[in-house]
Design a protein around this motif. Structure first.
Motif, mmCIF file in Angstrom:
data_model
loop_
_atom_site.group_PDB
_atom_site.id
_atom_site.type_symbol
_atom_site.label_atom_id
_atom_site.label_comp_id
_atom_site.label_asym_id
_atom_site.label_seq_id
_atom_site.Cartn_x
_atom_site.Cartn_y
_atom_site.Cartn_z
ATOM 1 N N GLY A 39 0.762 56.132 69.276
ATOM 2 C CA GLY A 39 0.641 55.429 68.000
ATOM 3 C C GLY A 39 -0.618 54.593 67.908
ATOM 4 N N LEU A 40 -1.139 54.145 69.060
ATOM 5 C CA LEU A 40 -2.304 53.254 69.083
ATOM 6 C C LEU A 40 -3.533 53.842 68.378
ATOM 7 C CD1 LEU A 40 -3.525 50.576 69.982
ATOM 8 C CD2 LEU A 40 -3.990 51.605 72.227
ATOM 9 N N PRO A 41 -3.911 55.120 68.607
ATOM 10 C CA PRO A 41 -5.076 55.665 67.885
ATOM 11 C C PRO A 41 -4.916 55.626 66.374
ATOM 12 C CG PRO A 41 -4.467 57.091 69.718
ATOM 13 C CD PRO A 41 -3.368 56.093 69.570
ATOM 14 N N PHE A 42 -3.693 55.857 65.885
ATOM 15 C CA PHE A 42 -3.463 55.819 64.440
ATOM 16 C C PHE A 42 -3.578 54.382 63.909
ATOM 17 C CE2 PHE A 42 -1.150 59.713 65.693
ATOM 18 C CZ PHE A 42 -1.799 60.618 64.861
ATOM 19 N N ALA A 43 -3.183 53.405 64.720
ATOM 20 C CA ALA A 43 -3.343 52.006 64.320
ATOM 21 C C ALA A 43 -4.823 51.653 64.195
ATOM 22 C CB ALA A 43 -2.644 51.090 65.323
ATOM 23 N N LEU A 88 -1.002 44.753 64.277
ATOM 24 C CA LEU A 88 -0.438 46.012 64.754
ATOM 25 C C LEU A 88 -1.263 46.584 65.900
ATOM 26 C CD1 LEU A 88 1.501 48.423 64.553
ATOM 27 C CD2 LEU A 88 0.005 49.362 62.767
ATOM 28 N N VAL A 89 -2.586 46.590 65.757
ATOM 29 C CA VAL A 89 -3.458 47.127 66.797
ATOM 30 C C VAL A 89 -3.279 46.353 68.097
ATOM 31 C CG1 VAL A 89 -5.867 47.395 67.515
ATOM 32 C CG2 VAL A 89 -5.165 48.105 65.223
ATOM 33 N N TRP A 90 -3.277 45.023 68.002
ATOM 34 C CA TRP A 90 -3.130 44.214 69.207
ATOM 35 C C TRP A 90 -1.763 44.431 69.859
ATOM 36 C CZ3 TRP A 90 -6.368 41.422 72.133
ATOM 37 C CH2 TRP A 90 -7.630 41.109 71.607
ATOM 38 N N SER A 91 -0.707 44.487 69.069
ATOM 39 C CA SER A 91 0.638 44.645 69.645
ATOM 40 C C SER A 91 0.796 45.994 70.326
ATOM 41 C CB SER A 91 1.711 44.459 68.569
ATOM 42 O OG SER A 91 1.666 45.499 67.614
ATOM 43 N N LEU A 92 0.334 47.061 69.669
ATOM 44 C CA LEU A 92 0.435 48.389 70.280
ATOM 45 C C LEU A 92 -0.440 48.494 71.523
ATOM 46 C CD1 LEU A 92 0.520 50.865 67.237
ATOM 47 C CD2 LEU A 92 2.387 50.229 68.765
ATOM 48 N N GLY A 121 5.684 56.510 64.376
ATOM 49 C CA GLY A 121 5.911 55.165 64.878
ATOM 50 C C GLY A 121 4.882 54.183 64.355
ATOM 51 N N ALA A 122 3.600 54.582 64.401
ATOM 52 C CA ALA A 122 2.533 53.706 63.904
ATOM 53 C C ALA A 122 2.649 53.507 62.393
ATOM 54 C CB ALA A 122 1.171 54.297 64.257
ATOM 55 N N PHE A 123 2.999 54.573 61.691
ATOM 56 C CA PHE A 123 3.149 54.504 60.235
ATOM 57 C C PHE A 123 4.269 53.534 59.869
ATOM 58 C CE2 PHE A 123 4.743 56.023 56.113
ATOM 59 C CZ PHE A 123 3.566 56.101 55.388
ATOM 60 N N ALA A 124 5.416 53.666 60.556
ATOM 61 C CA ALA A 124 6.533 52.762 60.288
ATOM 62 C C ALA A 124 6.162 51.323 60.630
ATOM 63 C CB ALA A 124 7.763 53.192 61.093
ATOM 64 N N GLN A 175 3.226 49.957 60.714
ATOM 65 C CA GLN A 175 2.260 49.443 59.746
ATOM 66 C C GLN A 175 2.985 48.819 58.553
ATOM 67 O OE1 GLN A 175 -1.580 49.664 59.350
ATOM 68 N NE2 GLN A 175 -0.723 48.079 58.051
ATOM 69 N N PHE A 176 4.007 49.499 58.076
ATOM 70 C CA PHE A 176 4.730 48.991 56.912
ATOM 71 C C PHE A 176 5.675 47.847 57.283
ATOM 72 C CE2 PHE A 176 2.965 52.703 55.012
ATOM 73 C CZ PHE A 176 2.896 52.425 53.647
ATOM 74 N N TRP A 177 6.235 47.869 58.513
ATOM 75 C CA TRP A 177 7.021 46.706 58.941
ATOM 76 C C TRP A 177 6.151 45.460 58.937
ATOM 77 C CZ3 TRP A 177 11.661 47.601 58.192
ATOM 78 C CH2 TRP A 177 12.374 48.680 58.729
ATOM 79 N N PHE A 178 4.951 45.592 59.491
ATOM 80 C CA PHE A 178 4.063 44.436 59.596
ATOM 81 C C PHE A 178 3.591 43.969 58.225
ATOM 82 C CE2 PHE A 178 2.547 44.208 64.233
ATOM 83 C CZ PHE A 178 3.781 44.646 64.695
ATOM 84 N N LEU A 179 3.362 44.912 57.315
ATOM 85 C CA LEU A 179 3.010 44.522 55.946
ATOM 86 C C LEU A 179 4.149 43.724 55.316
ATOM 87 C CD1 LEU A 179 1.307 47.789 54.612
ATOM 88 C CD2 LEU A 179 0.174 45.613 55.131
#
Length: 299
Positions: free
Chosen positions: A44-48, A194-198, A234-237, A239-243
């Motif tokens: 998921g990290l590359p997508f973040a 998101l990037v930092w957490s992943l 996972g990254a997509f989900a 991203q929206f959780w964090f938003l």
């Protein structure tokens, strides 16, 4: 306009997470539980990073620099999420999936409590009642008649409830990290977090698997196509959780997210030909009522 934007954002996150869970279930059969768990972070990290680059390009905003408060919140949230997953898996080894789900889905109540204590996110009486009603609906759907919640010892009970507590703490940690960045739009702050957490979670799990379960790590590389899809979802989900966390309290987001249970039920009914019982229908009604009260309490 932004006051209710968290509603569609949370619904998108719930739908994406339903898809991710289905993909990870398939991966669990292929590479084991721990291997399938780390896929959501590693792949998921590359997508973040791509999402952050896109937000940076489209908005023209600079990426916010982390501060000490951000570091405490994001590291705490990342580690809490890993611990929550581990405790949930431990409980599931000793109890059924449905019963452990009932334990972990006490999360919205615990999110509301931790949010008040740690971030000062206050709830109105209507919203508090909505959280209790929706959570009781999930528990009703999860526990079958005749099931004894504490029938096989105290350890899985404690582990399941603790899992819900750590999931709650992770949500609070991520919301706290987003808020601590201060300047910038909610998009850039949420995506940076998101990037930092992943990144933190990927580093922790790579070290763990490299030392204790190298085979699971190698297997995830061999099934990279499925792993990549799970990582994207996972990254997509996330991203929206964090938003959602950037726009409203974590309690609001995690309570509305209980509609994921309804989505999973719909998938089971449509694709697995599983029938819905009266008990499950009652639980669904409670979830809908709770969510309706939650949204009404925001007006």
């Amino acid at each position: 306009m932004l006051s209710f934007l968290w509603v569609p954002i949370t619904l998108v996150a719930s739908a994406a997470q339903t898809g991710r869970n289905a993909t990870q279930r398939k991966l669990t059969e292929m590479i084991g539980t721990i291997g399938a768990t780390q896929v959501r972070f590693l792949y998921g990290l590359p997508f973040a990073f791509l999402a952050l680059a896109a937000v940076r390009l489209l908005s023209g905003e600079a990426v916010p620099l982390p501060n000490s408060g951000f570091a405490v919140y994001v590291i705490g949230g990342a580690m809490a999420q890993i611990l929550a997953t581990g405790l949930m898996l431990f409980a599931m080894r000793e109890r059924s999936f449905s019963v452990v789900t009932a334990y972990t889905k006490t999360e919205p109540v615990q999110v509301a409590l931790f949010g008040l204590i740690i971030l000062g996110d206050r709830l109105t009486p209507v919203v508090a009642v909505a959280i209790l009603i929706a959570t009781s609906g999930v528990i009703l759907m999860s526990v079958k008649p005749g099931t004894k919640l504490a029938g096989s010892g105290l350890r899985p009970v404690v582990a399941g409830i603790a899992s819900g507590a750590f999931f709650a703490l992770s949500a609070i940690g991520f919301r706290g990290a987003i808020l601590s960045l201060g300047d910038g739009s909610f998009f850039i702050r949420a995506t940076t977090t998101l990037v930092w957490s992943l990144g933190i979670q990927t580093a922790i799990l790579l070290i763990w698997l490299g030392i204790f379960d190298r085979n699971a790590l190698l297997q995830s590389f061999r099934v990279w196509r499925t792993s990549l899809w799970a990582g994207f979802l996972g990254a997509f989900a996330s991203q929206f959780w964090f938003l959602g966390f950037s726009l409203t309290s974590a309690a609001n987001v995690r309570t509305l997210a209980l509609v994921e249970v309804l989505m999973a039920q719909a998938v089971s009914h449509r694709f697995l030909s599983q029938q819905t019982t009266k008990r499950e229908l009652t639980g669904m009604v409670l979830i809908v009522v709770g969510v309706g009260l939650l949204l009404g309490g925001q007006i």
